[in-house]
Enzyme design. Structure first.
Site, PDB file in Angstrom:
ATOM      1  N   ARG A 341     -13.257  19.873  64.289  1.00  0.00           N
ATOM      2  CA  ARG A 341     -14.313  18.934  64.650  1.00  0.00           C
ATOM      3  C   ARG A 341     -15.176  19.543  65.750  1.00  0.00           C
ATOM      4  O   ARG A 341     -14.696  19.759  66.867  1.00  0.00           O
ATOM      5  CB  ARG A 341     -13.719  17.611  65.135  1.00  0.00           C
ATOM      6  CG  ARG A 341     -12.845  16.903  64.106  1.00  0.00           C
ATOM      7  CD  ARG A 341     -13.667  16.260  62.998  1.00  0.00           C
ATOM      8  NE  ARG A 341     -12.845  15.804  61.900  1.00  0.00           N
ATOM      9  CZ  ARG A 341     -12.244  14.619  61.837  1.00  0.00           C
ATOM     10  NH1 ARG A 341     -12.362  13.780  62.855  1.00  0.00           N
ATOM     11  NH2 ARG A 341     -11.537  14.272  60.777  1.00  0.00           N
ATOM     12  N   GLU A 343     -17.116  18.570  68.014  1.00  0.00           N
ATOM     13  CA  GLU A 343     -17.553  17.470  68.867  1.00  0.00           C
ATOM     14  C   GLU A 343     -17.348  17.868  70.328  1.00  0.00           C
ATOM     15  O   GLU A 343     -16.247  18.237  70.724  1.00  0.00           O
ATOM     16  CB  GLU A 343     -16.750  16.204  68.551  1.00  0.00           C
ATOM     17  CG  GLU A 343     -16.938  15.710  67.120  1.00  0.00           C
ATOM     18  CD  GLU A 343     -15.986  14.572  66.772  1.00  0.00           C
ATOM     19  OE1 GLU A 343     -15.138  14.226  67.629  1.00  0.00           O
ATOM     20  OE2 GLU A 343     -16.093  14.043  65.655  1.00  0.00           O
ATOM     21  N   ARG A 349      -7.910  12.825  74.793  1.00  0.00           N
ATOM     22  CA  ARG A 349      -7.352  12.684  73.442  1.00  0.00           C
ATOM     23  C   ARG A 349      -8.151  13.418  72.362  1.00  0.00           C
ATOM     24  O   ARG A 349      -7.889  13.251  71.181  1.00  0.00           O
ATOM     25  CB  ARG A 349      -7.243  11.200  73.077  1.00  0.00           C
ATOM     26  CG  ARG A 349      -8.570  10.464  72.956  1.00  0.00           C
ATOM     27  CD  ARG A 349      -8.348   9.047  72.458  1.00  0.00           C
ATOM     28  NE  ARG A 349      -9.591   8.399  72.068  1.00  0.00           N
ATOM     29  CZ  ARG A 349      -9.652   7.230  71.452  1.00  0.00           C
ATOM     30  NH1 ARG A 349      -8.532   6.583  71.159  1.00  0.00           N
ATOM     31  NH2 ARG A 349     -10.813   6.698  71.145  1.00  0.00           N
ATOM     32  N   HIS A 350      -9.136  14.238  72.760  1.00  0.00           N
ATOM     33  CA  HIS A 350      -9.961  14.939  71.785  1.00  0.00           C
ATOM     34  C   HIS A 350      -9.724  16.450  71.824  1.00  0.00           C
ATOM     35  O   HIS A 350      -9.589  17.039  72.893  1.00  0.00           O
ATOM     36  CB  HIS A 350     -11.451  14.661  72.023  1.00  0.00           C
ATOM     37  CG  HIS A 350     -11.894  13.314  71.540  1.00  0.00           C
ATOM     38  ND1 HIS A 350     -11.928  12.218  72.360  1.00  0.00           N
ATOM     39  CD2 HIS A 350     -12.298  12.897  70.308  1.00  0.00           C
ATOM     40  CE1 HIS A 350     -12.346  11.163  71.676  1.00  0.00           C
ATOM     41  NE2 HIS A 350     -12.565  11.544  70.429  1.00  0.00           N
ATOM     42  N   GLU A 500      -6.068   5.116  68.745  1.00  0.00           N
ATOM     43  CA  GLU A 500      -6.095   5.417  67.306  1.00  0.00           C
ATOM     44  C   GLU A 500      -5.375   6.716  66.986  1.00  0.00           C
ATOM     45  O   GLU A 500      -5.552   7.725  67.665  1.00  0.00           O
ATOM     46  CB  GLU A 500      -7.546   5.510  66.831  1.00  0.00           C
ATOM     47  CG  GLU A 500      -7.700   5.855  65.368  1.00  0.00           C
ATOM     48  CD  GLU A 500      -9.042   6.495  65.060  1.00  0.00           C
ATOM     49  OE1 GLU A 500      -9.116   7.244  64.075  1.00  0.00           O
ATOM     50  OE2 GLU A 500      -9.996   6.268  65.820  1.00  0.00           O
ATOM     51  N   SER A 503      -6.957   7.122  60.408  1.00  0.00           N
ATOM     52  CA  SER A 503      -7.961   6.364  59.667  1.00  0.00           C
ATOM     53  C   SER A 503      -7.657   6.504  58.182  1.00  0.00           C
ATOM     54  O   SER A 503      -7.278   7.588  57.725  1.00  0.00           O
ATOM     55  CB  SER A 503      -9.372   6.881  59.962  1.00  0.00           C
ATOM     56  OG  SER A 503      -9.784   6.480  61.243  1.00  0.00           O
ATOM     57  N   ARG A 555      -1.814  13.505  68.181  1.00  0.00           N
ATOM     58  CA  ARG A 555      -1.918  12.169  68.781  1.00  0.00           C
ATOM     59  C   ARG A 555      -0.638  11.356  68.589  1.00  0.00           C
ATOM     60  O   ARG A 555      -0.237  10.605  69.476  1.00  0.00           O
ATOM     61  CB  ARG A 555      -3.116  11.418  68.199  1.00  0.00           C
ATOM     62  CG  ARG A 555      -4.452  11.891  68.738  1.00  0.00           C
ATOM     63  CD  ARG A 555      -5.550  10.904  68.379  1.00  0.00           C
ATOM     64  NE  ARG A 555      -6.842  11.370  68.849  1.00  0.00           N
ATOM     65  CZ  ARG A 555      -7.979  10.677  68.743  1.00  0.00           C
ATOM     66  NH1 ARG A 555      -7.947   9.474  68.170  1.00  0.00           N
ATOM     67  NH2 ARG A 555      -9.102  11.157  69.194  1.00  0.00           N
TER      68      ARG A 555
END
Length: 581
Positions: A341, A343, A349-350, A500, A503, A555
């Site tokens: 990712r 991002e 948490r990323h 989270e 998903s 996670r």
């Protein structure tokens, strides 16, 4: 007098130049201080004589030390029981294979059992010239070793001294007898036994100076704000503090702590439990490509790389490949693999790369088959982490550094096979009822998710739950809308400790409906473009109704143990600021 240039040269008086001050001083020195015929001066000779005398004394001292060492070696009754060990390539091929014991096996050892272990020196201390103690460490296990002069093997003082001088983190091979100590050894994980050394050999010697000390890494680092760059040098007791960055920069040493060994053994356990559950439910393991010729899934957050003379992209997930496998009639597929990712998120948490646990399955009756399966999967993983003895032991090791690691809650036993499930609307109502404003058709922020987690823990006594029926506007284009209310979708998220971890959704399997959703996307997507054509063609040829989900391994581990940062749950983390080691 100035000579007359018109006179004949022979009649000129002879003038001699004046001597310089330095030359005058030389000429005035006593003869004995000047070198003979250009030889060294007396002071230089004295200096040379002193240097010669000094060298002779050093040589005599070295010779004396050599003789003393030879004498000591000759008197060393145990010189064959310690020292450097030949490498495996140098060992005679005809020697019998030695049997080795792992420290993990010594919790249930027998008194006077002789064992040979390969372990690191965690620390060494001298009690006297006749007695020394070592702490041996292997993975998360430690045991005290005793080296005492005398005994059946006639251990020498030289051997005791050698053992006490071994540098921390060196790897040794030690043979000895398992003994029960007079009192339990509280500083080691194996407290009911100690090892009385009979022989010990150096396998690999560590440097005397290390960038960080493993013993310092065994204490939890201070938890500062995500944007804070200030980290204290010492803790409240004056002990050195090793920051998270320092740990990650020296991951090899940091990774040797008992807590880290336990964390990554638990991570391996989660992967194995995922595989167990999938195998029991007849899933087919696939290995999808991590390279794509176009930026897919909307085109944002994708890493672009050079691919020979063209461009390629690292895949955001195996989503398209899982669905195409379903279109191949594989019915149930799963995989474990890296997810990328792009991002620029620098949070607790990323990551830009993490490990995904993915599955996809055909739907027979309704969408909730997928959601229920995912819930059963997570209950299987969490309950086994809580109930299997090895996982319980590892969790206790982590809890010593990160208190609360073993305090993960699930529904009571009368609801053991069910997870708490709320609709998105119900979750929003819970927030609003507790003063945390939320909207029924807007996504939840991280802060709202954490508040919701605290509310649910207090109200339902669980740290794991699912939220169903998310607004369609905040889900990917391939998500199936709820037929009874197109504003919401057949999609869900899983949460642990209010954050989270997964998903999932039912996917659109009708070619025409999928193309329409893609064109209506913001921004619009072309289903016939090179990046999407192979994906959409899978549905043009007919595909069964299906759904699935993607879990983040890092996670799950982070939130099960309550770790403050996902980097603690990642062996070699990658984030916007880190590409090494």
């Amino acid at each position: 007098m100035i000579p007359n240039p018109n006179k004949h040269p022979e009649s000129h008086p002879v003038f001699f130049p004046m001597a310089s001050q330095g030359e005058q001083e030389v000429s005035l020195r006593p003869k004995e201080e000047q070198g003979d015929a250009g030889g060294p001066s007396k002071s230089a000779q004295k200096k040379a004589a002193k240097e010669k005398e000094k060298a002779e004394k050093a040589a005599k001292r070295q010779e004396l030390e050599r003789q003393q060492k030879e004498q000591a070696d000759a008197n060393d009754t145990s010189k064959h029981l310690y020292g450097s060990m030949p490498s495996p390539s140098e060992s005679p091929a005809n020697l019998p294979k030695q049997k080795f014991t792992e420290l993990a096996e010594l919790y249930d050892a027998k008194e006077d059992q002789e064992v040979t272990v390969d372990a690191r020196i965690h620390n060494a201390r001298v009690k006297s010239a006749k007695l020394a103690f070592l702490v041996l460490r292997e993975e998360a296990h430690t045991i005290q070793a005793v080296i005492a002069e005398g005994g059946a093997n006639k251990i020498s003082r030289q051997m005791v001294k050698w053992c006490a001088g071994i540098s921390s983190e060196s790897i040794v091979r030690a043979t000895g007898l398992v003994k029960q100590p007079k009192e339990p050894v509280t500083s080691t994980s194996i407290s009911n036994f100690e090892l009385h050394i009979e022989s010990i050999y150096m396998i690999s010697e560590a440097a005397q100076m290390l960038p960080v000390q493993v013993k310092d890494c065994m204490r939890a680092p201070p938890m500062t704000d995500e944007d804070s760059k200030e980290e204290p040098a010492t803790d409240s007791q004056g002990l050195p503090v090793v920051s998270l960055n320092a740990r990650l920069n020296n991951r090899i040493l940091d990774g040797r702590t008992a807590a880290n060994q336990a964390i990554f053994q638990l991570q391996s356990g989660i992967s194995n439990l995922f595989m167990e559950f999938m195998t029991q439910n007849r899933f087919t393991w696939i290995n999808s490509s991590k390279l794509a010729g176009a930026a897919t899934e909307g085109g944002s957050g994708v890493f672009e790389i050079k691919y020979f003379d063209s461009k390629a992209y690292l895949t955001q997930s195996p989503q398209f490949f899982k669905q195409m496998a379903i279109a191949m009639d594989m019915k149930r597929v799963c995989e474990i693999g890296p997810v990328f990712r792009a991002e620029n998120s620098n949070t607790h948490r990323h990551l830009t790369e993490f490990t995904g646990l993915d599955f996809e399955m055909v739907i027979k009756n309704d969408y909730h088959e997928v959601l229920s399966f995912g819930e059963q999967l997570m209950l299987y993983i969490i309950r086994n982490l809580q109930e299997r003895s090895e996982f319980k032991r590892l969790t206790k090791v982590v809890d010593q550094v990160f208190p609360g690691a073993g305090d993960f809650r699930l529904p009571s036993t009368d609801q053991a096979n069910e997870a708490l499930r709320l609709t998105f609307a119900e979750a929003v109502k819970l927030l609003n009822d507790n003063g945390a404003k939320a909207d029924e058709y807007d996504d939840l922020s991280t802060a709202q998710e954490k508040i919701l987690g605290r509310i649910i823990r207090e109200k339902y006594d669980t740290d794991f739950y699912s939220i169903d029926k998310f607004p369609s506007a905040i889900r990917p284009f391939y998500t199936m809308p709820d037929p009874s209310n197109p504003k919401v979708s057949n999609s869900y998220d899983f949460f642990m400790r209010g954050q989270e971890i997964m998903s999932g959704a039912q996917r659109i399997h009708d070619y025409k409906q999928l193309c329409e959703r893609m064109r209506a996307n913001d921004p619009p997507l072309d289903p016939l473009s090179e990046g999407f054509r192979h994906y959409t063609d899978a549905f043009k040829y007919g595909c069964a109704p299906h759904g699935g989900g993607g879990l983040g391994l890092n996670r799950i581990l982070q939130f099960y143990l309550g770790l403050p940062d996902i980097r603690f749950a990642t062996l070699f983390p990658r984030d916007p600021r880190r590409l090494a080691p």
